[in-house]
Design an enzyme around this catalytic site. Structure first.
Site, PDB file in Angstrom:
ATOM      1  N   SER A 145     -36.938 -36.071 -65.602  1.00 30.43           N
ATOM      2  CA  SER A 145     -36.490 -36.988 -66.693  1.00 30.43           C
ATOM      3  C   SER A 145     -35.610 -37.886 -66.506  1.00 30.43           C
ATOM      4  O   SER A 145     -34.507 -37.718 -65.594  1.00 30.43           O
ATOM      5  CB  SER A 145     -36.176 -36.060 -68.024  1.00 30.43           C
ATOM      6  OG  SER A 145     -35.789 -36.916 -68.922  1.00 30.43           O
ATOM      7  N   HIS A 155     -44.986 -36.954 -77.360  1.00 28.85           N
ATOM      8  CA  HIS A 155     -43.591 -36.740 -77.157  1.00 28.85           C
ATOM      9  C   HIS A 155     -43.121 -35.301 -77.719  1.00 28.85           C
ATOM     10  O   HIS A 155     -41.947 -35.190 -78.168  1.00 28.85           O
ATOM     11  CB  HIS A 155     -42.764 -37.619 -77.729  1.00 28.85           C
ATOM     12  CG  HIS A 155     -41.625 -38.120 -77.183  1.00 28.85           C
ATOM     13  ND1 HIS A 155     -41.305 -39.273 -76.199  1.00 28.85           N
ATOM     14  CD2 HIS A 155     -40.556 -37.708 -76.887  1.00 28.85           C
ATOM     15  CE1 HIS A 155     -40.315 -39.385 -75.832  1.00 28.85           C
ATOM     16  NE2 HIS A 155     -39.566 -38.286 -76.001  1.00 28.85           N
ATOM     17  N   ARG A 212     -41.994 -35.144 -80.963  1.00 32.07           N
ATOM     18  CA  ARG A 212     -40.496 -35.316 -81.678  1.00 32.07           C
ATOM     19  C   ARG A 212     -40.685 -36.658 -82.178  1.00 32.07           C
ATOM     20  O   ARG A 212     -39.321 -36.826 -82.631  1.00 32.07           O
ATOM     21  CB  ARG A 212     -39.672 -35.030 -80.460  1.00 32.07           C
ATOM     22  CG  ARG A 212     -39.690 -33.991 -79.599  1.00 32.07           C
ATOM     23  CD  ARG A 212     -39.121 -33.945 -78.119  1.00 32.07           C
ATOM     24  NE  ARG A 212     -38.754 -33.067 -77.631  1.00 32.07           N
ATOM     25  CZ  ARG A 212     -37.883 -32.262 -77.239  1.00 32.07           C
ATOM     26  NH1 ARG A 212     -36.643 -32.453 -77.857  1.00 32.07           N
ATOM     27  NH2 ARG A 212     -37.796 -30.957 -76.693  1.00 32.07           N
TER      28      ARG A 212
END
EC number: 1.1.3.15
Length: 366
Positions: free
Chosen positions: A109, A255, A258
């Site tokens: 990430s 996602h 989210r």
């Protein structure tokens, strides 16, 4: 071997909930607003029925698959999620070693709590890098160059976040995120004040570019030789547009539920995207993977591979690197059993005929 090891992802989740501060657990396990999509990401898998074939010689099972020419032991990829130091002091370095030991691709990430360079040097493995396009394009370009110089093999551009979704648990908890060493010297954001919400909200408002559009795909392609996947595709229209844009693949993702509540569960959107792409590029899917049978169902509906984040995070929180590795191994083991019991000796033998969806059942009644 330790006694009383967890035997499934759910048990690891229970251990993680006990081990983590509430703020950290709610961050990894929470969703947007009413969390309808969060629940559906998991529940939608339970409504897909397997159609096993029998009297097939399954004495040898081959779970391996390829992506961009790289061979993986199984079609399970570690999805990107930030802040692994919330779960363990070694953060993404421990996760990277766990993935490497299972010959699984890990996607790092942008908000990794460990630097790109430190994760890259932690072990030898195939890794991809997840990216946002920021208001300051130079920040994104610098991160791309660093990932490329560290040997990352592909970019995953997240395209479903022009602004941050309302993650009410994070707002309520006044979420504070571990500092990402990757952004040191690149941007200075005053995100310490959480009086009116989470630190993540302040950071997102200051940095994410709501003007991001399809023309930015061309810009990204112009600054890197790495193949680009678009992460956050849930409709046929955007899937076809992605192929026209010349990307290397698409990832069906909401996602982790989210962002937009009441968006479709990813497994429910998968087949629409697969049909739209029509084999032009590989399709991956994330969200809701908790069992090897979930992996099997996704492959049957056309995914080349699946991506799992929360289960690996739970393992990391519960038992560190060993826990993250065990979660991947458990999912692999469950997939192997599912393949054998459905009469599939390789992932290539998993077909649409091996599953019955809700839509199939409704059409059969008409």
């Amino acid at each position: 071997m330790e006694d009383n090891l967890p035997v499934n992802v759910r048990e690891y989740q229970e251990l993680a909930k006990k081990a983590l501060p509430k703020m950290a657990y709610d961050y990894i396990n929470g969703g947007a607003e009413d969390e309808h999509t969060l629940r559906e990401n998991i529940a939608a898998y339970t409504r897909i029925i397997l159609r096993p074939r029998v009297l097939v010689d399954v004495s040898k099972i081959d779970m391996s698959t390829t992506l961009l020419g790289y061979t993986m032991r199984s079609p399970i990829i570690v999805a990107p999620t930030g802040g692994h130091k919330l779960a363990h002091p070694e953060g993404e370095k421990a996760t990277a070693r766990a993935a490497a030991s299972c010959n699984a691709i890990m996607v790092l990430s942008f908000s990794s709590s460990c630097k790109i360079e430190d994760v890259a040097s932690s072990c030898n493995a195939i890794r991809f890098y997840q990216l946002y396009v920021y208001k300051n394009r130079n920040v994104s370009a610098t991160l791309v160059r660093r990932a490329e110089s560290c040997g990352f093999k592909a970019l995953l551009l997240t395209v479903d976040t022009p602004m941050l979704g309302r993650r009410e648990a994070d707002i309520r908890n006044k979420m504070v995120f571990p500092r990402s060493g990757n952004l040191e010297g690149l941007m200075t954001i005053d995100d310490h004040d959480t009086t009116n919400g989470s630190q993540l909200e302040r950071f997102a408002r200051a940095t994410l570019d709501p003007s991001l559009s399809w023309k930015d795909i061309e810009w990204l392609k112009s600054i890197t030789s790495m193949p680009i996947f678009l992460k956050g595709i849930v409709t046929a229209e955007d899937a076809r547009r992605a192929v026209e844009a010349g990307v290397a693949g698409v990832i069906v993702s909401n996602h982790g539920a989210r962002q937009l509540d009441y968006a479709p569960a990813t497994i429910a959107a998968l087949e629409e995207v697969v049909r739209a792409v029509a084999g032009a590029v590989p399709v991956l899917v994330d969200g809701g993977i908790r069992r090897g049978t979930d992996v099997f169902k996704a492959l049957a509906l056309g995914a080349r591979a699946v991506m799992x984040x929360x289960p690996v995070f739970f393992g990391l929180a519960a038992r560190g690197e060993a826990g993250a590795r065990h979660v991947i191994e458990m999912l692999n083991g469950e997939l192997e059993v599912a393949m054998a019991l459905c009469g599939c000796r390789s992932v290539g033998e998993i077909t649409r005929s091996h599953v019955m969806t809700e839509g199939d059942r409704i059409r059969s009644l008409l």
